[in-house]
Write a protein that holds these residues in place. Structure first.
Motif, PDB file in Angstrom:
ATOM      1  N   VAL A  31      28.628  37.698  34.005  1.00  0.00           N
ATOM      2  CA  VAL A  31      30.431  37.581  33.901  1.00  0.00           C
ATOM      3  C   VAL A  31      30.585  37.266  34.661  1.00  0.00           C
ATOM      4  N   ILE A  32      30.943  35.562  35.088  1.00  0.00           N
ATOM      5  CA  ILE A  32      31.590  35.108  36.955  1.00  0.00           C
ATOM      6  C   ILE A  32      32.887  34.832  36.097  1.00  0.00           C
ATOM      7  N   ASP A  33      33.509  34.241  37.452  1.00  0.00           N
ATOM      8  CA  ASP A  33      35.166  33.857  37.541  1.00  0.00           C
ATOM      9  C   ASP A  33      34.663  32.428  38.017  1.00  0.00           C
ATOM     10  N   ARG A  34      35.666  31.313  38.156  1.00  0.00           N
ATOM     11  CA  ARG A  34      36.102  30.134  37.793  1.00  0.00           C
ATOM     12  C   ARG A  34      35.646  29.600  39.617  1.00  0.00           C
ATOM     13  N   PHE A  35      36.264  30.986  40.323  1.00  0.00           N
ATOM     14  CA  PHE A  35      35.853  30.547  41.962  1.00  0.00           C
ATOM     15  C   PHE A  35      34.281  30.538  42.596  1.00  0.00           C
ATOM     16  N   GLN A  36      33.686  31.600  41.334  1.00  0.00           N
ATOM     17  CA  GLN A  36      32.379  32.016  42.180  1.00  0.00           C
ATOM     18  C   GLN A  36      31.274  30.418  41.294  1.00  0.00           C
ATOM     19  N   ILE A  38      32.770  27.232  41.234  1.00  0.00           N
ATOM     20  CA  ILE A  38      33.511  25.873  42.150  1.00  0.00           C
ATOM     21  C   ILE A  38      32.363  26.435  43.266  1.00  0.00           C
ATOM     22  N   GLU A  39      32.840  27.077  44.249  1.00  0.00           N
ATOM     23  CA  GLU A  39      32.340  27.311  45.552  1.00  0.00           C
ATOM     24  C   GLU A  39      31.119  27.307  45.195  1.00  0.00           C
ATOM     25  N   SER A  40      30.085  27.269  44.676  1.00  0.00           N
ATOM     26  CA  SER A  40      28.826  27.750  44.334  1.00  0.00           C
ATOM     27  C   SER A  40      28.167  26.145  44.500  1.00  0.00           C
ATOM     28  N   LEU A  41      29.039  24.841  43.380  1.00  0.00           N
ATOM     29  CA  LEU A  41      28.680  23.764  43.360  1.00  0.00           C
ATOM     30  C   LEU A  41      29.613  22.893  44.700  1.00  0.00           C
ATOM     31  N   CYS A  42      30.244  23.215  45.345  1.00  0.00           N
ATOM     32  CA  CYS A  42      30.946  22.546  46.213  1.00  0.00           C
ATOM     33  C   CYS A  42      30.692  22.913  47.325  1.00  0.00           C
ATOM     34  N   ALA A  43      29.771  24.443  47.512  1.00  0.00           N
ATOM     35  CA  ALA A  43      29.182  24.641  49.075  1.00  0.00           C
ATOM     36  C   ALA A  43      28.200  23.658  50.358  1.00  0.00           C
ATOM     37  N   ASN A  44      28.839  23.114  50.690  1.00  0.00           N
ATOM     38  CA  ASN A  44      28.154  22.471  52.120  1.00  0.00           C
ATOM     39  C   ASN A  44      28.250  20.725  51.793  1.00  0.00           C
ATOM     40  N   LYS A  45      29.371  20.620  50.743  1.00  0.00           N
ATOM     41  CA  LYS A  45      29.653  19.871  50.273  1.00  0.00           C
ATOM     42  C   LYS A  45      30.821  18.521  50.766  1.00  0.00           C
ATOM     43  N   ASN A  46      31.029  17.400  50.176  1.00  0.00           N
ATOM     44  CA  ASN A  46      32.398  16.955  50.743  1.00  0.00           C
ATOM     45  C   ASN A  46      33.266  16.527  49.552  1.00  0.00           C
ATOM     46  N   ILE A  47      34.242  17.241  49.312  1.00  0.00           N
ATOM     47  CA  ILE A  47      34.708  16.847  47.954  1.00  0.00           C
ATOM     48  C   ILE A  47      36.170  16.859  48.401  1.00  0.00           C
ATOM     49  N   ILE A  48      37.153  16.580  47.412  1.00  0.00           N
ATOM     50  CA  ILE A  48      38.532  16.571  47.369  1.00  0.00           C
ATOM     51  C   ILE A  48      39.142  17.395  46.025  1.00  0.00           C
ATOM     52  N   HIS A  70      42.332  26.844  47.356  1.00  0.00           N
ATOM     53  CA  HIS A  70      42.546  25.114  48.344  1.00  0.00           C
ATOM     54  C   HIS A  70      41.393  26.266  49.428  1.00  0.00           C
ATOM     55  N   ALA A  71      42.398  27.345  50.196  1.00  0.00           N
ATOM     56  CA  ALA A  71      41.807  28.357  51.077  1.00  0.00           C
ATOM     57  C   ALA A  71      40.226  28.488  50.715  1.00  0.00           C
ATOM     58  N   ARG A  72      39.938  28.702  49.862  1.00  0.00           N
ATOM     59  CA  ARG A  72      38.692  29.432  49.510  1.00  0.00           C
ATOM     60  C   ARG A  72      37.904  27.766  49.878  1.00  0.00           C
ATOM     61  N   LEU A  73      38.102  26.918  48.941  1.00  0.00           N
ATOM     62  CA  LEU A  73      37.586  25.631  49.083  1.00  0.00           C
ATOM     63  C   LEU A  73      37.184  25.036  50.333  1.00  0.00           C
ATOM     64  N   PRO A 208      39.567  33.604  34.898  1.00  0.00           N
ATOM     65  CA  PRO A 208      40.068  32.739  36.181  1.00  0.00           C
ATOM     66  C   PRO A 208      39.935  33.171  37.257  1.00  0.00           C
ATOM     67  N   ILE A 209      40.148  34.679  37.153  1.00  0.00           N
ATOM     68  CA  ILE A 209      39.890  35.758  38.886  1.00  0.00           C
ATOM     69  C   ILE A 209      38.905  36.698  38.874  1.00  0.00           C
ATOM     70  N   ASN A 210      38.041  37.133  39.060  1.00  0.00           N
ATOM     71  CA  ASN A 210      37.463  38.506  39.374  1.00  0.00           C
ATOM     72  C   ASN A 210      38.273  39.765  39.031  1.00  0.00           C
ATOM     73  N   GLU A 211      38.623  39.848  37.892  1.00  0.00           N
ATOM     74  CA  GLU A 211      39.496  41.238  37.551  1.00  0.00           C
ATOM     75  C   GLU A 211      39.940  42.202  38.360  1.00  0.00           C
ATOM     76  N   ASN A 212      38.054  42.898  38.894  1.00  0.00           N
ATOM     77  CA  ASN A 212      37.677  43.816  39.296  1.00  0.00           C
ATOM     78  C   ASN A 212      35.729  44.434  39.490  1.00  0.00           C
ATOM     79  N   PRO A 213      35.522  44.176  40.310  1.00  0.00           N
ATOM     80  CA  PRO A 213      34.217  44.208  40.229  1.00  0.00           C
ATOM     81  C   PRO A 213      32.728  44.797  40.752  1.00  0.00           C
TER      82      PRO A 213
END
Length: 247
Positions: A31-36, A38-48, A70-73, A208-213
């Motif tokens: 059970v993961i959220d979209r931030f996790q 997206i961040e794993s895919l975009c880590a150290n990448k050049n993104i738009i 946007h701040a997270r990305l 959508p978000i990490n509701e309560n980890p």
């Protein structure tokens, strides 16, 4: 999750079925959220990041809660270029928040030189397609203009199969953002991308978000525990669908 090998034939119209049953999840998926994701895919990448402004009145509150995408990305990517058609929002991000790598532009209509003059690993489309009148045309235009510059896209949309949607039907209601045009399933989203000549690689059901980890909080709150069990056993009931596709 990936589609079975024969599904692309249906996506491209080479085969037809009036009742095709498709495997879309497996019990026990984390059970993961979209931030996790997206961040794993975009880590150290050049993104738009397309639609980087989000909702202007909510930005400060989202920053406080650490859920402004946007701040997270910007924190995880090697470079994150923000693009939005909201000129007021772009000015706010630059002048009030200090984000300088953002530009005003219509990715469908404008030839955005900053995109064309560089190579990009991902274009992130977070909660956009459900607001677009013609998603196939929207994605097709992006591919036509920037196919040589952008390698892949990451799309997140509301999941038509979500538990919340199911429960509302029992009270004879629909609860929806009134600017939305569509609900998406894995197949219908993949169909849109395939019609735009973009190849789907994988998809995820997520929160959508990490509701309560905090596991202790879940044990103390039966509702949170229920949702954690539900989402673990039936991943397709999670609220968000995320798909990765190659341009």
């Amino acid at each position: 999750m990936q589609f079975d090998k024969d599904i692309p034939d249906y996506l491209h119209g080479e085969k037809f079925s009036n009742g095709l049953a498709i495997a879309i999840s497996h019990s026990g998926e984390p059970v993961i959220d979209r931030f996790q994701i997206i961040e794993s895919l975009c880590a150290n990448k050049n993104i738009i990041h397309l639609g980087c402004v989000d909702h202007l009145p909510l930005i400060n509150k989202k920053i406080e809660q650490n859920i402004w995408l946007h701040a997270r990305l910007c924190k995880c990517a090697n470079r994150c270029l923000g693009v939005d058609i909201n000129g007021e929002g772009i000015n706010f991000i630059i002048n009030n928040l200090g984000y300088n790598d953002v530009i005003y532009g219509n990715i469908m209509e404008d030839d955005i030189e900053e995109i064309k003059n560089n190579k990009w690993d991902y274009l992130v489309l977070g909660e956009i397609l459900e607001h677009v009148d013609d998603p196939c045309l929207f994605i097709s235009r992006i591919r036509e203009k920037y196919q040589g510059n952008i390698d892949r896209i990451i799309v997140t949309v509301p999941n038509a199969f979500s538990w919340q949607n199911i429960t509302y039907t029992f009270s004879h209601r629909e609860c929806i953002n009134t600017d939305h045009r569509f609900w998406f399933t894995p197949y219908t989203l993949a169909k849109v991308l395939s019609r735009a000549n973009i190849s789907v690689e994988q998809f995820y059901f997520c929160l959508p978000i990490n509701e309560n980890p905090n596991i202790f909080s879940r044990l103390l709150h039966p509702t949170l525990l229920f949702y954690n069990i539900l989402y673990s056993r039936y991943p397709a009931t999670r609220q968000t669908l995320l798909m990765v596709a190659k341009i």
